[in-house]
Design a protein around this motif. Structure first.
Motif, PDB file in Angstrom:
ATOM      1  N   GLU A   1       2.121   4.760   0.973  1.00  0.00           N
ATOM      2  CA  GLU A   1       1.908   5.611   2.140  1.00  0.00           C
ATOM      3  C   GLU A   1       2.821   6.822   2.057  1.00  0.00           C
ATOM      4  O   GLU A   1       3.990   6.703   1.656  1.00  0.00           O
TER       5      GLU A   1
ATOM      6  N   GLU B   1       0.835  -1.201   0.000  1.00  0.00           N
ATOM      7  CA  GLU B   1       0.000   0.000   0.000  1.00  0.00           C
ATOM      8  C   GLU B   1       0.873   1.255   0.000  1.00  0.00           C
ATOM      9  O   GLU B   1       1.742   1.417   0.860  1.00  0.00           O
TER      10      GLU B   1
ATOM     11  N   PRO C   1       7.104  -4.884   4.027  1.00  0.00           N
ATOM     12  CA  PRO C   1       5.970  -5.330   4.843  1.00  0.00           C
ATOM     13  C   PRO C   1       6.065  -6.810   5.251  1.00  0.00           C
ATOM     14  O   PRO C   1       6.486  -7.659   4.466  1.00  0.00           O
TER      15      PRO C   1
ATOM     16  N   TYR D   1       4.624   4.957  -2.615  1.00  0.00           N
ATOM     17  CA  TYR D   1       3.970   6.273  -2.683  1.00  0.00           C
ATOM     18  C   TYR D   1       4.793   7.213  -3.571  1.00  0.00           C
ATOM     19  O   TYR D   1       4.242   7.939  -4.411  1.00  0.00           O
TER      20      TYR D   1
ATOM     21  N   ASN E   1       2.183  -2.040   7.484  1.00  0.00           N
ATOM     22  CA  ASN E   1       2.227  -0.648   7.061  1.00  0.00           C
ATOM     23  C   ASN E   1       3.423   0.067   7.693  1.00  0.00           C
ATOM     24  O   ASN E   1       4.074  -0.458   8.591  1.00  0.00           O
ATOM     25  N   GLY E   2       3.680   1.267   7.192  1.00  0.00           N
ATOM     26  CA  GLY E   2       4.722   2.096   7.787  1.00  0.00           C
ATOM     27  C   GLY E   2       6.135   1.679   7.450  1.00  0.00           C
ATOM     28  O   GLY E   2       7.088   2.137   8.085  1.00  0.00           O
ATOM     29  N   THR E   3       6.305   0.822   6.429  1.00  0.00           N
ATOM     30  CA  THR E   3       7.642   0.357   6.069  1.00  0.00           C
ATOM     31  C   THR E   3       8.270   1.273   5.016  1.00  0.00           C
ATOM     32  O   THR E   3       7.586   2.092   4.383  1.00  0.00           O
TER      33      THR E   3
ATOM     34  N   ASN F   1       6.533   0.866   1.698  1.00  0.00           N
ATOM     35  CA  ASN F   1       5.278   1.618   1.566  1.00  0.00           C
ATOM     36  C   ASN F   1       5.566   3.050   1.115  1.00  0.00           C
ATOM     37  O   ASN F   1       4.867   3.600   0.252  1.00  0.00           O
TER      38      ASN F   1
ATOM     39  N   HIS G   1       4.325  -6.164  10.477  1.00  0.00           N
ATOM     40  CA  HIS G   1       4.556  -4.772  10.077  1.00  0.00           C
ATOM     41  C   HIS G   1       4.029  -4.587   8.659  1.00  0.00           C
ATOM     42  O   HIS G   1       4.797  -4.495   7.701  1.00  0.00           O
TER      43      HIS G   1
END
Length: 297
Positions: A75, A73, A101, A116, A107-109, A112, A105
């Motif tokens: 981010e 995803e 990911p 973006y 998200n926030g990797t 990610n 974990h």
């Protein structure tokens, strides 16, 4: 768009294009097959099959862009770009950031954030990691933007001229201020996180040099000849000089730093396309700078 363009030399006149792509350009069978199926291999602007016989002077174009998806995803995460071209993205990873990911974990990797960035800059790329770092290790990471770059760099990593340099702060003062640690590293079971020095393990070689000495501590540069999991951490602990903050191989040092003081500060390698030598550096993160100030006092 990312493309490889070549003019057929005299030596490949009347050869099949498949031979030229494998021998002259070093492309893998998998890459060639996929590009041919997608009609991304062109001779004089026309898609050709792999039994096509090339002639000297013809222009061959391989379009490296392909439609791919990845379950990561995007981010809006701040990423520190050290270097970028059509083929690679080199980032300075912050401490406490997971690279890719996982179940724990998702998200926030770093990946990610990279997805973006690719979307924001209209780059049709997925995250192809050439190198990785532990969550608590900071420093340089290479991401390939296409299959060709990933293949070229993965091959080069097995050769001596791909150099990975680290800076770390260790307990105590080493007797020998520079040297080589050559002891095998072994994983005792598949679910074991910790590695050990054991004759059953894989050959593991770390070259080290003391950069600066303090009272009962030192700043050490490490150059990896092999790339085993936790290699520097295991080797320095084996010497009796564990890294500050390395709970797994040393002791907890919360009064000094709340992670292992290990930073991947340097990468020396060749551009996958131009073969130009790249020498990239990332300065020490703030927590390691603060630790040095504490050690000096």
């Amino acid at each position: 768009m990312s493309k490889i363009e070549k003019i057929v030399p005299e030596g490949y006149h009347k050869h099949k294009i498949r031979e030229f792509l494998k021998e002259e350009l070093g492309l893998s069978t998998r890459l060639i097959r996929g590009a041919a199926i997608d009609k991304r291999i062109l001779v004089n602007d026309k898609a050709v099959k792999m039994n096509y016989v090339i002639s000297r002077g013809e222009k061959i174009v391989i379009d490296l862009n392909k439609n791919e998806t990845q379950n990561i995803e995007p981010e809006d995460i701040d990423i520190d770009i050290v270097y970028e071209d059509d083929d690679i993205l080199v980032l300075n990873k912050k401490p406490f950031m997971v690279v890719h990911p996982t179940r724990s974990h998702f998200n926030g990797t770093l990946s990610n954030g990279v997805m973006y960035y690719f979307k924001k800059t209209n780059q049709n790329c997925i995250v192809r990691l050439v190198s990785r770092l532990d969550m608590n290790t900071s420093g340089l990471i290479i991401i390939a933007k296409n299959q060709y770059a990933h293949m070229q760099l993965s091959n080069e990593m097995r050769e001596e001229h791909f150099q990975k340099r680290y800076l770390t702060l260790v307990h105590g003062n080493l007797k020998e201020k520079q040297g080589t640690i050559n002891v095998p590293i072994y994983r005792e079971s598949e679910d074991a996180i910790k590695r050990v020095v054991d004759d059953r393990g894989q050959e593991s070689i770390t070259h080290y040099k003391v950069v600066e000495s303090y009272k009962n501590a030192e700043l050490v540069e490490c150059l990896l000849e092999t790339g085993r999991t936790h290699q520097i951490r295991v080797h320095l602990s084996y010497l009796g000089h564990p890294i500050f903050g390395d709970v797994l191989y040393g002791t907890e040092d919360k009064e000094f730093i709340n992670r292992q003081a290990l930073h991947a500060y340097g990468l020396d390698f060749h551009s996958p396309r131009t073969r130009k030598e790249l020498s990239l550096r990332a300065e020490l993160p703030d927590d390691m700078k603060l630790l040095i100030e504490k050690l000096k006092k």
